[in-house]
Write a protein that holds these residues in place. Structure first.
Motif, PDB file in Angstrom:
ATOM      1  N   LEU A 129     -10.288  26.735-118.984  1.00 23.92           N
ATOM      2  CA  LEU A 129      -9.981  25.628-118.078  1.00 23.92           C
ATOM      3  C   LEU A 129     -11.259  24.936-117.621  1.00 23.92           C
ATOM      4  CD1 LEU A 129      -7.939  24.038-116.302  1.00 23.92           C
ATOM      5  CD2 LEU A 129      -8.215  25.834-114.567  1.00 23.92           C
ATOM      6  N   MET A 130     -12.247  25.724-117.211  1.00 20.98           N
ATOM      7  CA  MET A 130     -13.541  25.172-116.766  1.00 20.98           C
ATOM      8  C   MET A 130     -14.174  24.284-117.818  1.00 20.98           C
ATOM      9  SD  MET A 130     -15.544  28.380-115.026  1.00 20.98           S
ATOM     10  CE  MET A 130     -17.043  27.575-114.526  1.00 20.98           C
ATOM     11  N   ILE A 131     -14.227  24.799-119.049  1.00 18.19           N
ATOM     12  CA  ILE A 131     -14.913  24.064-120.123  1.00 18.19           C
ATOM     13  C   ILE A 131     -14.132  22.810-120.485  1.00 18.19           C
ATOM     14  CG2 ILE A 131     -15.708  24.177-122.512  1.00 18.19           C
ATOM     15  CD1 ILE A 131     -16.225  27.193-122.073  1.00 18.19           C
ATOM     16  N   LYS A 132     -12.809  22.926-120.553  1.00 13.78           N
ATOM     17  CA  LYS A 132     -11.977  21.772-120.905  1.00 13.78           C
ATOM     18  C   LYS A 132     -12.140  20.658-119.863  1.00 13.78           C
ATOM     19  CE  LYS A 132      -7.907  22.366-122.863  1.00 13.78           C
ATOM     20  NZ  LYS A 132      -6.467  22.597-123.130  1.00 13.78           N
ATOM     21  N   VAL A 133     -12.112  21.036-118.587  1.00 11.35           N
ATOM     22  CA  VAL A 133     -12.261  20.045-117.512  1.00 11.35           C
ATOM     23  C   VAL A 133     -13.665  19.435-117.543  1.00 11.35           C
ATOM     24  CG1 VAL A 133     -12.416  19.765-114.999  1.00 11.35           C
ATOM     25  CG2 VAL A 133     -10.483  20.997-116.002  1.00 11.35           C
ATOM     26  N   ALA A 134     -14.682  20.276-117.710  1.00 17.07           N
ATOM     27  CA  ALA A 134     -16.062  19.771-117.731  1.00 17.07           C
ATOM     28  C   ALA A 134     -16.275  18.790-118.879  1.00 17.07           C
ATOM     29  CB  ALA A 134     -17.045  20.930-117.814  1.00 17.07           C
ATOM     30  N   GLU A 135     -15.663  19.072-120.033  1.00 17.88           N
ATOM     31  CA  GLU A 135     -15.783  18.156-121.175  1.00 17.88           C
ATOM     32  C   GLU A 135     -15.133  16.809-120.866  1.00 17.88           C
ATOM     33  OE1 GLU A 135     -15.993  21.355-124.891  1.00 17.88           O
ATOM     34  OE2 GLU A 135     -14.034  20.654-124.188  1.00 17.88           O
ATOM     35  N   LYS A 136     -13.974  16.853-120.206  1.00 21.43           N
ATOM     36  CA  LYS A 136     -13.290  15.612-119.825  1.00 21.43           C
ATOM     37  C   LYS A 136     -14.121  14.843-118.799  1.00 21.43           C
ATOM     38  CE  LYS A 136      -9.585  14.355-120.731  1.00 21.43           C
ATOM     39  NZ  LYS A 136      -9.108  13.358-121.725  1.00 21.43           N
ATOM     40  N   GLU A 137     -14.654  15.564-117.802  1.00 22.87           N
ATOM     41  CA  GLU A 137     -15.490  14.924-116.786  1.00 22.87           C
ATOM     42  C   GLU A 137     -16.735  14.291-117.404  1.00 22.87           C
ATOM     43  OE1 GLU A 137     -14.703  17.549-112.752  1.00 22.87           O
ATOM     44  OE2 GLU A 137     -16.183  18.258-114.191  1.00 22.87           O
ATOM     45  N   LYS A 138     -17.322  15.000-118.351  1.00 17.28           N
ATOM     46  CA  LYS A 138     -18.539  14.516-119.005  1.00 17.28           C
ATOM     47  C   LYS A 138     -18.304  13.149-119.641  1.00 17.28           C
ATOM     48  CE  LYS A 138     -22.172  16.253-122.151  1.00 17.28           C
ATOM     49  NZ  LYS A 138     -22.099  15.405-123.352  1.00 17.28           N
ATOM     50  N   SER A 139     -17.144  12.994-120.272  1.00 18.23           N
ATOM     51  CA  SER A 139     -16.838  11.718-120.930  1.00 18.23           C
ATOM     52  C   SER A 139     -16.721  10.579-119.916  1.00 18.23           C
ATOM     53  CB  SER A 139     -15.542  11.835-121.741  1.00 18.23           C
ATOM     54  OG  SER A 139     -14.417  11.972-120.890  1.00 18.23           O
ATOM     55  N   ILE A 140     -16.328  10.898-118.674  1.00 14.77           N
ATOM     56  CA  ILE A 140     -16.249   9.887-117.600  1.00 14.77           C
ATOM     57  C   ILE A 140     -17.626   9.646-116.997  1.00 14.77           C
ATOM     58  CG2 ILE A 140     -15.258   9.366-115.325  1.00 14.77           C
ATOM     59  CD1 ILE A 140     -13.106   9.352-117.463  1.00 14.77           C
ATOM     60  N   LEU A 141     -18.354  10.719-116.700  1.00 21.66           N
ATOM     61  CA  LEU A 141     -19.650  10.611-116.030  1.00 21.66           C
ATOM     62  C   LEU A 141     -20.699   9.922-116.899  1.00 21.66           C
ATOM     63  CD1 LEU A 141     -19.738  14.172-114.412  1.00 21.66           C
ATOM     64  CD2 LEU A 141     -19.330  12.004-113.224  1.00 21.66           C
ATOM     65  N   GLU A 142     -20.573  10.068-118.209  1.00 17.89           N
ATOM     66  CA  GLU A 142     -21.528   9.427-119.118  1.00 17.89           C
ATOM     67  C   GLU A 142     -21.470   7.905-119.046  1.00 17.89           C
ATOM     68  OE1 GLU A 142     -22.089  12.753-122.685  1.00 17.89           O
ATOM     69  OE2 GLU A 142     -20.472  11.271-122.840  1.00 17.89           O
ATOM     70  N   LYS A 143     -20.388   7.377-118.485  1.00 19.11           N
ATOM     71  CA  LYS A 143     -20.243   5.922-118.360  1.00 19.11           C
ATOM     72  C   LYS A 143     -20.835   5.384-117.055  1.00 19.11           C
ATOM     73  CE  LYS A 143     -16.051   5.931-121.193  1.00 19.11           C
ATOM     74  NZ  LYS A 143     -14.576   5.795-121.186  1.00 19.11           N
ATOM     75  N   ASN A 144     -21.324   6.287-116.174  1.00 15.44           N
ATOM     76  CA  ASN A 144     -21.981   5.830-114.945  1.00 15.44           C
ATOM     77  C   ASN A 144     -23.152   4.921-115.302  1.00 15.44           C
ATOM     78  OD1 ASN A 144     -20.248   7.337-113.416  1.00 15.44           O
ATOM     79  ND2 ASN A 144     -21.764   8.833-112.718  1.00 15.44           N
TER      80      ASN A 144
END
Length: 472
Positions: A129-144
């Protein structure tokens, strides 16, 4: 009673937190946490007799040594109680931060998984769960983007206060004068915020509370008009308003939200069981939830979140199944599943003896039911956090359909972007993207204090926000 003794270190807060996780499993003991020559040792005594002792190597690195002290004590507590926690010895509210740090060091996924399993003792399903969520977050945060911010606006009023709530919120009945005074003060802060953000890109705007739709129709329109006047709303990727309590929502309010470019709302049932709604102090029915949700769809709201709580007093896994059946029929775009937390400032904490709390095994069943329901609706986990005093030491998870992630939820949780926060109790977080240092600029919580000291709140921000000289 638990007696704690620290020898060779002063990590009292961290040691207390890991002991608190085992509340209910161990009532009387003396616990010693010892650091000597980089050796981490934990001892547990009962009736003055040493019953368990463990030693593990520390290191010259202070952060690692602190973790090792907690880990050593965790292992002794597991041995004494015969219980292992789903999140191992993690007690922080942002578990995915660890994964993001590993991403930044280009650690392979399998190595990340191994570290979480073996060092932190996190259960395998939680690691996934941690890794799956972090991967999803990463795809959003990279657009900052550079010089980009998000904005939070707090409305600390509700129709009533729910049993479990500890937020800064006030029952709105008979407070008409105070609400108007609050909006007057908030207007000043919004004008200030507009000037500050005039040369910045705003990624997301979030109006929360309390319950923003507790405002009447004229007050809600006034607020949204101010936001539209002073912030570049049309270019924001996301504009969320917590419509929250169905008993505060009218068709006209939903139309006003749409008119002023709100593109994400929350309608929060918490449960779809009538008896529970009464028990927790809600003044609406499940029928009201369905009616309001359908209104929102008819008016053109295409991004609707629904909050649920597992472990509410008196609920069983069968009740949670019933809730999920009814939520699936509505088919929202996202759900946020909270595990019940006994918050210090809640009415529930004050009257615990009147309620039967849900056991960890049942919470586990409830979490499985909600996650399965989310997957059945085509959702994936994208957002994860934990709170103190959660039943069973579990977690809160946001699930959504593809493209319906809440940008604000990810930004506030991972603290990678400055968030300008306005209103009583709101805390501005200024993030330095190079050093990751975070400076907090808090507003007072009390509404009367906020109204009377609004000029001081604005002055705090002028001093705390580093680049204001470019604006004022």
């Amino acid at each position: 009673m638990i007696d704690i003794e620290l020898v060779g270190h002063e990590y009292h807060y961290e040691i207390e937190n890991i002991i608190k996780v085992f509340e209910g499993y161990i009532q009387e003991a003396k616990i010693r946490s010892i650091l000597r020559d980089n050796l981490c040792r934990a001892e547990i005594y009962q009736k003055e007799q040493l019953i368990v002792v463990k030693e593990e190597e520390g290191s010259l690195d202070q952060k690692h040594t602190k973790q090792q002290l907690i880990r050593t004590l965790y292992h002794t507590l597991c041995e004494v109680t015969g219980v292992k926690m789903p999140w191992g010895f993690l007690t922080g509210i942002r578990p995915t931060k660890i994964v993001h740090e590993m991403f930044e060091h280009n650690m392979p996924r399998e190595d990340i998984k191994k570290r979480l399993l073996e060092f932190y003792d996190i259960r395998e399903d939680k690691v996934e769960l941690m890794i799956k969520v972090a991967e999803k977050e990463k795809s959003i945060l990279e657009k900052n983007q550079e010089d980009e911010i998000s904005v939070y606006i707090g409305i600390p009023f509700c129709p009533t206060r729910c049993l479990y709530c500890s937020f800064t919120s006030y029952a709105i009945d008979h407070r008409e004068k105070q609400v108007e005074g609050y909006l007057d003060a908030l207007e000043k802060e919004i004008i200030f915020g507009g000037k500050y953000s005039s040369n910045k890109k705003i990624r997301s705007i979030y109006i929360g509370g309390g319950t923003p739709t507790a405002l009447n129709e004229d007050q809600l329109e006034r607020l949204l008009m101010l936001v539209n006047q002073h912030f570049n709303v049309k270019d924001a990727e996301e504009f969320t308003v917590e419509a929250g309590r169905p008993d505060t929502i009218t068709k006209r309010k939903l139309e006003i939200l749409k008119q002023y470019h709100v593109n994400r709302i929350s309608i929060n049932p918490q449960t779809m069981n009538e008896e529970t709604l009464v028990r927790i102090g809600r003044k609406h029915t499940t029928e009201d939830i369905v009616k309001v949700f359908n209104w929102a769809r008819e008016i053109g709201h295409h991004n609707i979140n629904m909050d649920l709580i597992v472990g509410l007093p008196g609920e069983s896994p069968e009740d949670v199944k019933n809730t999920m059946v009814k939520i699936k029929e509505l088919n929202p775009d996202s759900i946020t599943v909270h595990t019940m937390a006994i918050k210090r400032a809640s009415r529930l904490r004050e009257s615990l003896e009147e309620y039967t709390l849900t056991k960890a095994e049942e919470i586990e069943d409830m979490i499985f039911i909600t996650s399965q329901g989310a997957y059945d609706m085509g959702m994936e986990p994208y957002y994860l956090y934990r709170q103190k005093n959660m039943l069973g030491n579990f977690e809160n998870v946001g699930y959504c359909k593809s493209g319906k992630e809440s940008v604000y939820n990810i930004e506030i949780m991972e603290e990678k972007e400055t968030i300008l926060a306005l209103g009583a109790g709101a805390i501005t977080k200024v993030v330095d993207p190079i050093t990751n240092r975070i400076e907090r600029i808090p507003n007072v919580k009390n509404v009367e204090e906020y109204i009377n000291r609004i000029d001081e709140m604005i002055l705090r921000k002028q001093k705390g926000l580093k680049d204001l000289d470019n604006v004022f």
